[in-house]
Design an enzyme around this catalytic site. Structure first.
Site, PDB file in Angstrom:
ATOM      1  N   GLU A 149     -10.663  -7.725   4.121  1.00 36.08           N
ATOM      2  CA  GLU A 149      -9.916  -7.828   5.370  1.00 36.08           C
ATOM      3  C   GLU A 149     -10.624  -8.549   6.512  1.00 36.08           C
ATOM      4  OE1 GLU A 149      -9.340  -3.458   5.023  1.00 36.08           O
ATOM      5  OE2 GLU A 149      -7.426  -3.923   5.962  1.00 36.08           O
ATOM      6  N   PHE A 203      -5.284  -3.718   9.256  1.00 35.58           N
ATOM      7  CA  PHE A 203      -4.819  -2.338   9.433  1.00 35.58           C
ATOM      8  C   PHE A 203      -4.978  -1.829  10.869  1.00 35.58           C
ATOM      9  CE2 PHE A 203      -4.779   2.234   7.963  1.00 35.58           C
ATOM     10  CZ  PHE A 203      -3.743   2.163   7.060  1.00 35.58           C
ATOM     11  N   ARG A 205      -7.282   3.161  13.073  1.00 38.19           N
ATOM     12  CA  ARG A 205      -8.193   2.020  12.941  1.00 38.19           C
ATOM     13  C   ARG A 205      -8.175   1.158  14.205  1.00 38.19           C
ATOM     14  NH1 ARG A 205     -11.574  -0.243   9.118  1.00 38.19           N
ATOM     15  NH2 ARG A 205     -11.108   1.184   7.427  1.00 38.19           N
ATOM     16  N   GLU A 258       0.843  -1.196   0.000  1.00 37.80           N
ATOM     17  CA  GLU A 258       0.000   0.000   0.000  1.00 37.80           C
ATOM     18  C   GLU A 258       0.876   1.242   0.000  1.00 37.80           C
ATOM     19  OE1 GLU A 258      -3.252   0.167   2.874  1.00 37.80           O
ATOM     20  OE2 GLU A 258      -3.389   2.333   2.675  1.00 37.80           O
TER      21      GLU A 258
HETATM   22  N1  MTE Z   1      -6.272 -11.224  -1.284  1.00 41.94           N
HETATM   23  C1  MTE Z   1      -5.245 -11.612  -2.066  1.00 41.94           C
HETATM   24  N2  MTE Z   1      -5.350 -12.751  -2.766  1.00 41.94           N
HETATM   25  N3  MTE Z   1      -4.107 -10.865  -2.155  1.00 41.94           N
HETATM   26  C2  MTE Z   1      -3.948  -9.701  -1.451  1.00 41.94           C
HETATM   27  O1  MTE Z   1      -2.915  -9.042  -1.545  1.00 41.94           O
HETATM   28  N4  MTE Z   1      -4.963  -8.127   0.169  1.00 41.94           N
HETATM   29  C3  MTE Z   1      -5.935  -7.982   1.244  1.00 41.94           C
HETATM   30  C4  MTE Z   1      -7.309  -8.424   0.791  1.00 41.94           C
HETATM   31  N5  MTE Z   1      -7.242  -9.710   0.169  1.00 41.94           N
HETATM   32  C5  MTE Z   1      -5.023  -9.276  -0.591  1.00 41.94           C
HETATM   33  C6  MTE Z   1      -6.190 -10.083  -0.573  1.00 41.94           C
HETATM   34  C7  MTE Z   1      -6.039  -6.615   1.726  1.00 41.94           C
HETATM   35  S1  MTE Z   1      -4.938  -6.080   2.876  1.00 41.94           S
HETATM   36  C8  MTE Z   1      -7.025  -5.778   1.311  1.00 41.94           C
HETATM   37  S2  MTE Z   1      -7.182  -4.247   1.929  1.00 41.94           S
HETATM   38  C9  MTE Z   1      -7.983  -6.181   0.301  1.00 41.94           C
HETATM   39  O2  MTE Z   1      -7.760  -7.501  -0.173  1.00 41.94           O
HETATM   40  C10 MTE Z   1      -7.852  -5.214  -0.863  1.00 41.94           C
HETATM   41  O3  MTE Z   1      -8.701  -5.509  -1.892  1.00 41.94           O
HETATM   42  P1  MTE Z   1     -10.263  -5.134  -1.881  1.00 41.94           P
HETATM   43  O4  MTE Z   1     -10.356  -3.725  -1.433  1.00 41.94           O
HETATM   44  O5  MTE Z   1     -10.638  -5.358  -3.273  1.00 41.94           O
HETATM   45  O6  MTE Z   1     -10.908  -6.069  -0.910  1.00 41.94           O
HETATM   46  N1  LUZ Z   2      -5.562   2.227   4.407  1.00 47.19           N
HETATM   47  C1  LUZ Z   2      -5.824   3.506   4.639  1.00 47.19           C
HETATM   48  C2  LUZ Z   2      -6.279   1.262   4.969  1.00 47.19           C
HETATM   49  O1  LUZ Z   2      -5.116   4.350   4.123  1.00 47.19           O
HETATM   50  N2  LUZ Z   2      -6.870   3.829   5.406  1.00 47.19           N
HETATM   51  C3  LUZ Z   2      -7.649   2.924   5.998  1.00 47.19           C
HETATM   52  O2  LUZ Z   2      -8.605   3.268   6.699  1.00 47.19           O
HETATM   53  C4  LUZ Z   2      -7.354   1.581   5.790  1.00 47.19           C
HETATM   54  N3  LUZ Z   2      -8.075   0.624   6.354  1.00 47.19           N
HETATM   55  C5  LUZ Z   2      -7.765  -0.636   6.152  1.00 47.19           C
HETATM   56  C6  LUZ Z   2      -6.697  -0.941   5.342  1.00 47.19           C
HETATM   57  N4  LUZ Z   2      -5.972  -0.001   4.750  1.00 47.19           N
HETATM   58 MO1  MOS Z   3      -5.164  -3.641   3.020  1.00 44.46          MO
HETATM   59  S1  MOS Z   3      -4.148  -3.516   4.781  1.00 44.46           S
HETATM   60  O1  MOS Z   3      -6.028  -2.199   3.260  1.00 44.46           O
HETATM   61  O2  MOS Z   3      -3.991  -3.167   1.929  1.00 44.46           O
END
Ligand code: MTE
Ligand code: LUZ
Ligand code: MOS
Length: 762
Positions: free
Chosen positions: A706, A339, A305, A227
């Site tokens: 998540e 997070f 968070r 991120e």
């Molecule tokens: N799933 C896979 N296969 N790979 C990933 O890197 N990241 C996770 C989750 N699932 C991830 C995953 C995280 S930290 C987040 S925030 C969400 O996917 C991001 O994607 P979304 O917003 O489409 O759910």
């Molecule tokens: N990233 C962010 C995050 O920038 N703000 C958020 O609130 C958050 N929450 C979950 C995962 N990534």
């Molecule tokens: Mo997920 S920790 O919001 O990339």
């Protein structure tokens, strides 16, 4: 059920990542020089020996940065390359560019660094005591905590130690930059946040944003680790490509990726919980000390968070939650699935466990008594609406026969002396929306070509989580056409500007809603165009199964005919949609507001068997009832729930980061860092979806990424339950609960090894 769009490419090994595209002529390779010291003032940085090596083209240090040496995403003061100080082992101080990756890596060893070492701090409690903060600590409060404690029948206090977690994405960080005409650069990066990369590259190079184009096809996993921390590597190659006028690629070696990048934040915490005799929670006081690492990165947002999720799924009328981002000499820790939420939830679950034990009550009973219902208020001021906490719990209890499971566990324990079974229920409640309100925006660009095929670009990055599949499903459903007609393009900063990171589980929500706005705009044009042709009103027209319907009656207008007709009549076949989540706000002075569009709920029941002589354990079963809206793609959702759960189980049980006294990561490879494999996972994993229409989500869906990770917390308390069946002691709250810690917890007093914490690490 339609598959994940990448499934055929992944299974055939055809999926392309940054360095799988054919290498451009003359491409150079970079390798990073990390600080060998955790803390100190740089006395000497001499790159001449490296520069003289055969095949080395350049070595860059902070002095060579053309623009500003600044990459902080939230707070300023974070450098790309160390200037006069270093704050953690592995901190980039220089990078080498050479003809081959091997030459570059060897030359890294030839850079001479001398540092006047300073004392290091790796423990957040120590950093807290010394006042070493990344930013000002924050407190959320509700009701009158001190007065409430006066009126409690039972008050329990305790401490938690919660370890971090390595992301372990299969694809390590990497980026490839290609100089273009003039002083423009195109960069392929493995990032969850193309715009953050674009901005930082531009700042490092001292050029406007539009000179830098970032393109992301897919990631081999991000999990939050990309991120913000994919930025550094992209900045290095972009800067080098502009200066050298040559394509430059940087692929981090696994050992470097693990040593140089931040992880889930370890937390220490103190809690005090007050209850009435009947088990109602009256007051909760909690202090969290976040191990932020040496630089801010996203730590303050993660901390926020933690504050939001400190009461998890429970109604607590009087709460005071304090959280401090503590600066230490470890990698700057960063986003990781959940997070900061998971750490905070572990604390309140520990408090409930300890209270239940003190009161001689079942933990489940106490949890259930206090579950959120509509009208309750979160400590941050948001009122609970459409709560699914009790519904999910009840559903799980009934579907999976919790009472029967409990009985069987007790029967087993009564007839077994050295192995014990344990059970725990884990409810979750996770807020959906970026807590930084401004990030809750997205756009989409939709084109229809004259043959009826569709191209969609959004700011959503595919990292395995299925966003491209979801967007394709959404576009197809909105247009009323087959999914195969919709192609989802790479995520590119020239097609989508100012995108938020793909994070916070909100990627499909935000980008899907933007896609719907764009498709609707085109559909409106079609309706206006078709109404006089068919002799009806525009709002009587819909498209289903590629056929135009008027009040549900089929016409002879097919999708392809409509599209072709639009083209011939010069009706625009492209549209841009912009979405901003409505109704969310937060006031950081008052620490009150309505930060989340909605919450995701669920309940997991976990059962384990612990070998109480050896400390080994097996996870027998995890059974989940998960709250989703209308599903967009069932395969994607199930994959997210099972994958998140597995990651949570790993975090709580096996995954242990170890550092030496100098602050060097010892668990820096897959041989020393144990992630769960299929054998570590439960044989019996069941997921039941509750699918209730969600008005905020695209096509009634709910975010899924998540929240399931937090089901994994249940395993900790299931193991504790089994340990207490063996010996009813007050065990520490020290995660992960590795087999070693189980053993020391049960027998440390006999083995003489001290308590469980003596074998734990930072
Ligand atoms: N799933 C896979 N296969 N790979 C990933 O890197 N990241 C996770 C989750 N699932 C991830 C995953 C995280 S930290 C987040 S925030 C969400 O996917 C991001 O994607 P979304 O917003 O489409 O759910
Ligand atoms: N990233 C962010 C995050 O920038 N703000 C958020 O609130 C958050 N929450 C979950 C995962 N990534
Ligand atoms: Mo997920 S920790 O919001 O990339």
């Amino acid at each position: 059920m339609s598959k994940h769009l990448d499934a055929p490419f992944h299974t055939r090994g055809e999926s392309l990542y940054v360095d799988d595209n054919p290498a451009p002529d003359g491409m150079l390779h970079a390798a990073v020089v990390g600080s060998p010291f955790a803390h100190g003032d740089i006395r000497k940085l001499d790159v001449s020996r490296a520069l003289a090596a055969d095949g080395v083209v350049a070595v860059f240090t902070a002095e060579d940065i053309p623009g500003e040496n600044e990459i902080g995403p939230i707070l300023k003061g974070e450098v790309l390359l160390a200037e006069d100080k270093v704050g953690y082992i592995g901190q980039p101080v220089a990078f080498v560019v050479a003809k081959t990756p091997e030459i570059a890596r060897e030359a890294v060893e030839l850079v001479d660094i001398e540092v006047d070492e300073l004392p290091i701090v790796v423990d957040p409690r120590e950093a807290h005591a010394k006042g070493h903060f990344i930013d000002t600590p924050r407190t959320f409060s509700l009701g009158d905590v001190d007065a409430a404690f006066e009126n409690c029948d039972v008050i329990v206090e305790g401490e938690c130690e919660i370890a971090g977690q390595e992301h372990l994405y299969l694809e390590t960080n990497r980026a490839r930059a290609i100089p273009e005409e003039g002083d423009r650069v195109k960069c392929f990066s493995s990032t969850q946040s193309p715009y953050a990369v674009q901005k930082s590259c531009a700042r490092i190079c001292g050029v406007p944003h539009h000179k830098i184009e970032i393109d992301v096809k897919r990631l081999g996993g991000g999990f939050g680790g990309k991120e913000d921390q994919a930025t550094h590597w992209a900045c290095m190659v972009v800067m080098a490509a502009r200066i050298l006028r040559k394509p430059v690629e940087l692929v981090l070696h696994r050992l470097d990726d693990m040593q140089m990048t931040g992880k889930r934040h370890p937390y220490s915490a103190d809690f005090k919980i007050g209850l009435r005799e009947d088990g109602t929670i009256e007051a909760f006081d909690c202090k969290m000390y976040q191990n932020s690492g040496a630089a801010a990165d996203l730590s303050t947002a993660v901390l926020e968070r933690s504050l939001f999720h400190a009461t998890n799924s429970y109604a607590i009328p009087n709460a005071r939650i304090y959280a401090a981002p503590c600066r230490t000499n470890l990698q700057p820790h960063t986003a990781f699935r959940g997070f900061g939420g998971p750490q905070a939830m572990f604390v309140v679950e520990s408090a409930l466990a300890k209270a239940a034990e003190a009161m001689g009550m079942g933990r489940e009973e106490l949890q259930y008594e206090n579950l959120l219902t509509d009208g309750d208020v979160f400590p941050y001021g948001q009122t609970v609406e459409s709560a699914q906490a009790k519904a999910c719990w009840d559903d799980a209890v009934e579907t999976f026969d919790l009472a029967g499971m409990r009985e069987a566990v007790e029967a087993y324990n009564a007839s077994h002396d050295t192995t014990k079974k344990g059970l725990a229920v884990m409810p979750i409640c996770f807020g959906i929306s970026f807590t930084k309100i401004f990030l809750n925006q997205a756009s989409a660009l939709v084109h229809i070509y004259t043959d009826g095929s569709v191209s969609v670009s959004t700011g959503g990055v595919e990292m395995g989580q299925g966003v491209t599949t979801n967007i394709a499903e959404i576009a197809a459903a909105e247009f009323g056409i087959a999914r195969e007609r919709c192609k989802i393009e790479s995520t590119n900063t020239t097609r989508i500007a100012n995108m938020s990171p793909s994070a916070a589980s909100a990627t499909t929500d935000l980008n899907g809603n933007a896609t719907i706005l764009a498709t609707n705009e085109i559909l409106d044009r079609f309706r206006t165009m078709l109404a006089p042709e068919i002799d009806c009103e525009p709002d009587q027209i819909s498209i289903v199964d590629e056929t135009v319907l008027v009040d549900g009656e089929e016409t002879d207008w097919t999708w392809e005919k409509v599209v072709n007709h639009a083209y011939i009549n010069r009706v625009g076949l492209s549209a841009h949609g912009f979405y901003a989540t409505p109704g969310i706000h937060f006031d950081t002075d008052e620490e009150k507001g309505r930060p989340f569009a909605y919450h995701v709920y669920g309940t997991a029941i976990t059962q384990v068997t612990v070998d109480c002589l050896r400390g080994r354990y097996d996870i027998d079963t995890v059974r989940v009832v998960h709250d989703l809206g209308r599903q967009i793609n069932e395969v994607v959702d199930l994959g997210q729930i099972e994958g998140g759960l597995a990651q949570g189980l790993g975090w709580m049980t096996l995954e242990e980061l170890a550092y030496d006294e100098e602050g060097r990561l010892l668990s820096n490879a897959l041989s020393t860092y144990k992630a769960p494999d299929v054998y570590a996972l439960p044989d019996d994993m069941q997921v039941k979806m509750r699918t209730i229409d969600n008005p905020s989500g695209p096509r009634g869906s709910k975010a899924v990424g998540e929240p399931p990770l937090m089901y994994g917390i249940g395993v900790y308390f299931a193991i504790r339950d089994a340990m207490r069946a063996f010996a009813e002691r007050d065990y520490e709250f020290d995660a992960p609960i590795t087999p070693e810690k189980v053993l020391m917890g049960l027998h440390g007093h006999v083995l003489g090894g001290g308590d469980a914490t003596s074998v734990s690490s930072t």
